[in-house]
Design a protein around this motif. Structure first.
Motif, PDB file in Angstrom:
ATOM      1  N   ALA A  14       0.837  -1.191   0.000  1.00 20.92           N
ATOM      2  CA  ALA A  14       0.000   0.000   0.000  1.00 20.92           C
ATOM      3  C   ALA A  14       0.880   1.252   0.000  1.00 20.92           C
ATOM      4  O   ALA A  14       1.887   1.317   0.708  1.00 20.92           O
ATOM      5  CB  ALA A  14      -0.915   0.000   1.213  1.00 20.92           C
ATOM      6  N   GLY A  15       0.483   2.207  -0.809  1.00 20.85           N
ATOM      7  CA  GLY A  15       1.259   3.431  -0.963  1.00 20.85           C
ATOM      8  C   GLY A  15       2.257   3.379  -2.098  1.00 20.85           C
ATOM      9  O   GLY A  15       2.822   4.415  -2.475  1.00 20.85           O
ATOM     10  N   LYS A  64      -9.067   9.154  -9.305  1.00 19.93           N
ATOM     11  CA  LYS A  64      -8.677  10.524  -9.656  1.00 19.93           C
ATOM     12  C   LYS A  64      -7.602  11.031  -8.700  1.00 19.93           C
ATOM     13  O   LYS A  64      -7.711  10.884  -7.486  1.00 19.93           O
ATOM     14  CB  LYS A  64      -9.897  11.442  -9.618  1.00 19.93           C
ATOM     15  CG  LYS A  64     -10.812  11.294 -10.815  1.00 19.93           C
ATOM     16  CD  LYS A  64     -11.982  12.256 -10.758  1.00 19.93           C
ATOM     17  CE  LYS A  64     -12.867  12.095 -11.981  1.00 19.93           C
ATOM     18  NZ  LYS A  64     -14.062  12.981 -11.940  1.00 19.93           N
ATOM     19  N   GLY A  65      -6.560  11.584  -9.304  1.00 18.54           N
ATOM     20  CA  GLY A  65      -5.457  12.104  -8.512  1.00 18.54           C
ATOM     21  C   GLY A  65      -4.404  11.069  -8.186  1.00 18.54           C
ATOM     22  O   GLY A  65      -3.326  11.416  -7.681  1.00 18.54           O
ATOM     23  N   MET A  82      -0.043   3.951 -11.851  1.00 18.23           N
ATOM     24  CA  MET A  82      -0.851   3.857 -10.629  1.00 18.23           C
ATOM     25  C   MET A  82       0.015   4.203  -9.427  1.00 18.23           C
ATOM     26  O   MET A  82       0.987   3.492  -9.134  1.00 18.23           O
ATOM     27  CB  MET A  82      -1.423   2.449 -10.494  1.00 18.23           C
ATOM     28  CG  MET A  82      -2.222   2.000 -11.695  1.00 18.23           C
ATOM     29  SD  MET A  82      -3.032   0.400 -11.458  1.00 18.23           S
ATOM     30  CE  MET A  82      -1.602  -0.671 -11.351  1.00 18.23           C
ATOM     31  N   ASN A  83      -0.319   5.288  -8.767  1.00 18.87           N
ATOM     32  CA  ASN A  83       0.405   5.738  -7.578  1.00 18.87           C
ATOM     33  C   ASN A  83      -0.503   5.673  -6.353  1.00 18.87           C
ATOM     34  O   ASN A  83      -1.722   5.583  -6.485  1.00 18.87           O
ATOM     35  CB  ASN A  83       0.915   7.161  -7.771  1.00 18.87           C
ATOM     36  CG  ASN A  83       1.865   7.297  -8.932  1.00 18.87           C
ATOM     37  OD1 ASN A  83       2.622   6.376  -9.245  1.00 18.87           O
ATOM     38  ND2 ASN A  83       1.842   8.457  -9.582  1.00 18.87           N
ATOM     39  N   SER A  84       0.114   5.736  -5.198  1.00 20.66           N
ATOM     40  CA  SER A  84      -0.635   5.721  -3.929  1.00 20.66           C
ATOM     41  C   SER A  84      -1.650   4.586  -3.905  1.00 20.66           C
ATOM     42  O   SER A  84      -2.822   4.767  -3.575  1.00 20.66           O
ATOM     43  CB  SER A  84      -1.350   7.068  -3.721  1.00 20.66           C
ATOM     44  OG  SER A  84      -0.440   8.133  -3.726  1.00 20.66           O
ATOM     45  N   LEU A  85      -1.182   3.412  -4.261  1.00 18.34           N
ATOM     46  CA  LEU A  85      -2.079   2.259  -4.354  1.00 18.34           C
ATOM     47  C   LEU A  85      -2.624   1.864  -2.994  1.00 18.34           C
ATOM     48  O   LEU A  85      -1.945   1.995  -1.966  1.00 18.34           O
ATOM     49  CB  LEU A  85      -1.350   1.083  -4.995  1.00 18.34           C
ATOM     50  CG  LEU A  85      -1.209   1.186  -6.519  1.00 18.34           C
ATOM     51  CD1 LEU A  85      -0.104   0.285  -7.030  1.00 18.34           C
ATOM     52  CD2 LEU A  85      -2.524   0.877  -7.189  1.00 18.34           C
ATOM     53  N   LYS A  86      -3.864   1.396  -3.020  1.00 16.61           N
ATOM     54  CA  LYS A  86      -4.560   0.976  -1.817  1.00 16.61           C
ATOM     55  C   LYS A  86      -4.937  -0.504  -1.935  1.00 16.61           C
ATOM     56  O   LYS A  86      -5.089  -1.010  -3.051  1.00 16.61           O
ATOM     57  CB  LYS A  86      -5.839   1.800  -1.639  1.00 16.61           C
ATOM     58  CG  LYS A  86      -5.638   3.300  -1.639  1.00 16.61           C
ATOM     59  CD  LYS A  86      -6.971   4.026  -1.596  1.00 16.61           C
ATOM     60  CE  LYS A  86      -6.790   5.526  -1.631  1.00 16.61           C
ATOM     61  NZ  LYS A  86      -8.101   6.244  -1.606  1.00 16.61           N
TER      62      LYS A  86
END
Length: 120
Positions: A14-15, A64-65, A82-86
């Motif tokens: 994550a992240g 988004k974002g 893909m950034n800041s993945l959850k």
């Protein structure tokens, strides 16, 4: 025959970040739109992002974002950064394209999918 082949999936914390790529091949005359969908276990396939030939983009609210879609018309490729993945982004990601080929009028094509797993 038109084919879409995805690459770039995998396991990330994550992240973290991943970049998916998709290449279209075959007797392609024109690609109207390219995009990414995803399907998590037990859920319906949903739109993630799409980019049309003119460059306009559309994103699902939940990315988004964080995600960015891009396209290389000369190479018939589309990418999804893909950034800041959850953890809730865990899914099989499918490439999709609306293509006119030498043998078929404008039609919808799908890749086989690439698995993205985001650990907590």
């Amino acid at each position: 025959q038109v084919q879409l082949v995805e690459s770039g999936g995998g396991l990330v914390q994550a992240g973290g970040s991943l970049r998916l790529s998709c290449a279209a091949s075959g007797s392609i005359l024109n690609i109207n739109a390219m995009g990414w969908y995803r399907q998590a276990p037990g859920k319906q396939r949903e739109l993630v992002a799409v980019i049309i030939s003119g460059g306009s983009t559309n994103y699902a609210d939940f990315v988004k974002g964080r995600f960015t879609i891009s396209r290389d018309n000369a190479k018939s490729t589309v990418a999804l950064q893909m950034n800041s993945l959850k953890p809730e982004d865990t899914a099989v990601y499918y490439c999709n394209a609306l293509i006119t080929s030498t043998t078929r009028a404008r039609a919808n094509y799908w890749g086989k999918g690439t698995l993205v797993t985001v650990s907590p």
